[in-house]
Design an enzyme around this catalytic site. Sequence first.
Site, PDB file in Angstrom:
ATOM      1  N   LYS A 113       0.887  -1.518  -0.470  1.00 55.20           N
ATOM      2  CA  LYS A 113       0.085  -0.183   0.020  1.00 55.20           C
ATOM      3  C   LYS A 113       0.710   1.284  -0.426  1.00 55.20           C
ATOM      4  O   LYS A 113       0.308   2.498   0.145  1.00 55.20           O
ATOM      5  CB  LYS A 113      -0.697  -0.158   0.980  1.00 55.20           C
ATOM      6  CG  LYS A 113      -1.702  -0.903   1.221  1.00 55.20           C
ATOM      7  CD  LYS A 113      -2.656  -1.286   3.071  1.00 55.20           C
ATOM      8  CE  LYS A 113      -2.750  -1.920   3.234  1.00 55.20           C
ATOM      9  NZ  LYS A 113      -3.716  -2.696   4.349  1.00 55.20           N
ATOM     10  N   GLU A 170       7.347   2.500  -6.320  1.00 56.68           N
ATOM     11  CA  GLU A 170       8.197   1.983  -4.950  1.00 56.68           C
ATOM     12  C   GLU A 170       8.153   3.012  -3.773  1.00 56.68           C
ATOM     13  O   GLU A 170       8.403   4.089  -4.624  1.00 56.68           O
ATOM     14  CB  GLU A 170       8.435   1.450  -5.321  1.00 56.68           C
ATOM     15  CG  GLU A 170       8.446  -0.439  -4.713  1.00 56.68           C
ATOM     16  CD  GLU A 170       7.877  -0.396  -3.210  1.00 56.68           C
ATOM     17  OE1 GLU A 170       7.091   0.262  -2.648  1.00 56.68           O
ATOM     18  OE2 GLU A 170       7.567  -1.401  -2.692  1.00 56.68           O
ATOM     19  N   ASP A 171       7.077   2.385  -2.541  1.00 51.44           N
ATOM     20  CA  ASP A 171       7.970   4.070  -1.838  1.00 51.44           C
ATOM     21  C   ASP A 171       9.377   4.011  -1.383  1.00 51.44           C
ATOM     22  O   ASP A 171       9.741   5.605  -1.543  1.00 51.44           O
ATOM     23  CB  ASP A 171       6.765   3.849  -0.476  1.00 51.44           C
ATOM     24  CG  ASP A 171       6.987   2.328  -0.196  1.00 51.44           C
ATOM     25  OD1 ASP A 171       8.000   1.386  -0.735  1.00 51.44           O
ATOM     26  OD2 ASP A 171       6.557   1.624   1.136  1.00 51.44           O
ATOM     27  N   ASP A 179      14.686  -0.864  -0.031  1.00 49.98           N
ATOM     28  CA  ASP A 179      15.222  -0.991   0.922  1.00 49.98           C
ATOM     29  C   ASP A 179      16.558  -2.342   0.562  1.00 49.98           C
ATOM     30  O   ASP A 179      17.560  -2.227   0.228  1.00 49.98           O
ATOM     31  CB  ASP A 179      14.534  -1.192   2.555  1.00 49.98           C
ATOM     32  CG  ASP A 179      15.558  -1.033   3.698  1.00 49.98           C
ATOM     33  OD1 ASP A 179      16.275  -1.366   3.680  1.00 49.98           O
ATOM     34  OD2 ASP A 179      14.947  -2.339   4.303  1.00 49.98           O
ATOM     35  N   LYS A 237      17.258   3.451  -0.163  1.00 51.28           N
ATOM     36  CA  LYS A 237      18.429   2.714   0.876  1.00 51.28           C
ATOM     37  C   LYS A 237      19.124   2.313   0.896  1.00 51.28           C
ATOM     38  O   LYS A 237      19.054   0.947   1.213  1.00 51.28           O
ATOM     39  CB  LYS A 237      17.214   2.499   2.734  1.00 51.28           C
ATOM     40  CG  LYS A 237      16.969   3.397   3.101  1.00 51.28           C
ATOM     41  CD  LYS A 237      16.554   2.863   4.465  1.00 51.28           C
ATOM     42  CE  LYS A 237      15.163   2.049   4.383  1.00 51.28           C
ATOM     43  NZ  LYS A 237      14.442   1.707   6.490  1.00 51.28           N
ATOM     44  N   PHE A 253      14.257   3.864  10.028  1.00 45.91           N
ATOM     45  CA  PHE A 253      13.242   3.438   9.429  1.00 45.91           C
ATOM     46  C   PHE A 253      12.470   4.893   9.409  1.00 45.91           C
ATOM     47  O   PHE A 253      11.964   5.841  10.534  1.00 45.91           O
ATOM     48  CB  PHE A 253      12.648   2.548  11.074  1.00 45.91           C
ATOM     49  CG  PHE A 253      11.557   1.813   9.878  1.00 45.91           C
ATOM     50  CD1 PHE A 253      11.425   0.777   9.273  1.00 45.91           C
ATOM     51  CD2 PHE A 253      10.166   2.635  10.166  1.00 45.91           C
ATOM     52  CE1 PHE A 253      10.610  -0.002   8.599  1.00 45.91           C
ATOM     53  CE2 PHE A 253       9.036   1.823   9.766  1.00 45.91           C
ATOM     54  CZ  PHE A 253       8.864   0.351   8.773  1.00 45.91           C
ATOM     55  N   VAL A 254      11.417   4.184   8.122  1.00 40.96           N
ATOM     56  CA  VAL A 254      11.240   6.161   7.388  1.00 40.96           C
ATOM     57  C   VAL A 254       9.612   6.257   7.673  1.00 40.96           C
ATOM     58  O   VAL A 254       9.501   4.837   7.089  1.00 40.96           O
ATOM     59  CB  VAL A 254      11.825   6.488   6.691  1.00 40.96           C
ATOM     60  CG1 VAL A 254      12.899   7.153   7.331  1.00 40.96           C
ATOM     61  CG2 VAL A 254      11.527   6.136   5.125  1.00 40.96           C
ATOM     62  N   ASP A 312       4.349   3.216   6.320  1.00 37.13           N
ATOM     63  CA  ASP A 312       3.979   2.529   7.711  1.00 37.13           C
ATOM     64  C   ASP A 312       5.083   2.582   8.788  1.00 37.13           C
ATOM     65  O   ASP A 312       5.561   1.586   8.128  1.00 37.13           O
ATOM     66  CB  ASP A 312       2.597   2.272   7.487  1.00 37.13           C
ATOM     67  CG  ASP A 312       3.259   0.086   6.614  1.00 37.13           C
ATOM     68  OD1 ASP A 312       3.967   0.172   6.315  1.00 37.13           O
ATOM     69  OD2 ASP A 312       2.605  -0.344   7.673  1.00 37.13           O
ATOM     70  N   ARG A 348       0.560   6.531   7.741  1.00 36.65           N
ATOM     71  CA  ARG A 348       1.203   7.530   6.449  1.00 36.65           C
ATOM     72  C   ARG A 348       0.307   8.734   5.982  1.00 36.65           C
ATOM     73  O   ARG A 348       0.925   8.828   5.031  1.00 36.65           O
ATOM     74  CB  ARG A 348      -0.158   5.343   5.941  1.00 36.65           C
ATOM     75  CG  ARG A 348      -0.112   4.639   5.740  1.00 36.65           C
ATOM     76  CD  ARG A 348      -0.437   3.464   4.827  1.00 36.65           C
ATOM     77  NE  ARG A 348      -0.510   1.990   5.087  1.00 36.65           N
ATOM     78  CZ  ARG A 348       0.316   1.425   5.310  1.00 36.65           C
ATOM     79  NH1 ARG A 348       1.456   2.013   3.927  1.00 36.65           N
ATOM     80  NH2 ARG A 348       1.027   0.209   5.826  1.00 36.65           N
TER      81      ARG A 348
HETATM   82  P1  IMP Z   1      13.316  -4.350   0.557  1.00 38.81           P
HETATM   83  O1  IMP Z   1      12.363  -5.817   0.459  1.00 38.81           O
HETATM   84  O2  IMP Z   1      13.076  -4.672   1.824  1.00 38.81           O
HETATM   85  O3  IMP Z   1      13.638  -3.940  -0.192  1.00 38.81           O
HETATM   86  O4  IMP Z   1      11.180  -3.412   1.011  1.00 38.81           O
HETATM   87  C1  IMP Z   1      10.533  -3.380   0.353  1.00 38.81           C
HETATM   88  C2  IMP Z   1       9.886  -2.340   1.123  1.00 38.81           C
HETATM   89  O5  IMP Z   1       9.894  -2.823   2.496  1.00 38.81           O
HETATM   90  C3  IMP Z   1       8.829  -1.296   1.210  1.00 38.81           C
HETATM   91  O6  IMP Z   1       8.149  -1.346  -0.346  1.00 38.81           O
HETATM   92  C4  IMP Z   1       8.235  -0.993   2.068  1.00 38.81           C
HETATM   93  O7  IMP Z   1       7.153  -1.042   2.060  1.00 38.81           O
HETATM   94  C5  IMP Z   1       8.568  -1.531   2.869  1.00 38.81           C
HETATM   95  N1  IMP Z   1      10.685  -0.884   4.143  1.00 38.81           N
HETATM   96  C6  IMP Z   1      11.518  -0.918   3.682  1.00 38.81           C
HETATM   97  N2  IMP Z   1      11.730  -0.121   4.658  1.00 38.81           N
HETATM   98  C7  IMP Z   1      11.013   0.855   5.031  1.00 38.81           C
HETATM   99  C8  IMP Z   1      10.813   2.093   6.096  1.00 38.81           C
HETATM  100  O8  IMP Z   1      12.288   2.546   6.096  1.00 38.81           O
HETATM  101  N3  IMP Z   1       9.336   2.365   6.433  1.00 38.81           N
HETATM  102  C9  IMP Z   1       8.802   1.432   6.086  1.00 38.81           C
HETATM  103  N4  IMP Z   1       8.477   0.788   5.188  1.00 38.81           N
HETATM  104  C10 IMP Z   1       9.547   0.383   5.392  1.00 38.81           C
HETATM  105 MG    MG Z   2       6.091  -0.997  -0.530  1.00 37.77          MG
END
Ligand code: IMP
Ligand code: MG
Length: 183
Positions: A46, A101-102, A105, A133, A154-155, A161, A167
Amino acid sequence: MKLDLKNDIAEVLVSKEELQEICHRLGQQISKDYAGKKLYLVSVLKGAVVFLSDLLREITCDCQIDFMAVSSYEGTKTTGVVRFKKDLDINPEGCDILLVEDILDSGITLNYLKNILADRNAASIKICTLLDKPENRQADITADYVGKVVPDAFVVGYGLDYDEKYRNLPFVGVLAPHVYENK
Ligand code: IMP
Ligand code: MG
């Protein structure tokens, strides 16, 4: 737990004004790059919906939106396992797809989605992320369009969220550690 916005946010990382500038800049670039094509903006639910809704209004080429939903997070940590929750409405075969994507990470989520779309023979798959990140990357993946590179904290806010909260903040801020440490 009650929301205490003043104390729960340690620092504002991306202000409302900067978010507007980012959407404008990325929207112009994407419109130029996809001019004459039909662009499919695929957003990851979301967290990315707020970003998508602002970015969409800065895009001037022919485009369509669709959504996928996955989850891999528990609290502030990735579990490393992506759970597929909602598929696209469209068939991506032959489509020029931009994943919106938001935050990028570990990269596990986008890597998983990119592979799914590639298996289904999308014509092209690119990635647009509001936040990057890079310090925590585990999968071999980079974004084609990046709003802002942020440190490994963590943001929350602007769609992002913590346990479905925050959010609705109009900016992106660092969540104060006491919120998740004393849970
Ligand atoms: P990844 O698979 O580790 O790249 O994570 C991606 C997903 O994790 C993002 O789409 C977010 O939904 C969530 N996420 C990663 N870091 C954060 C953060 O700092 N705050 C909130 N959600 C995060
Ligand atoms: Mg996401």
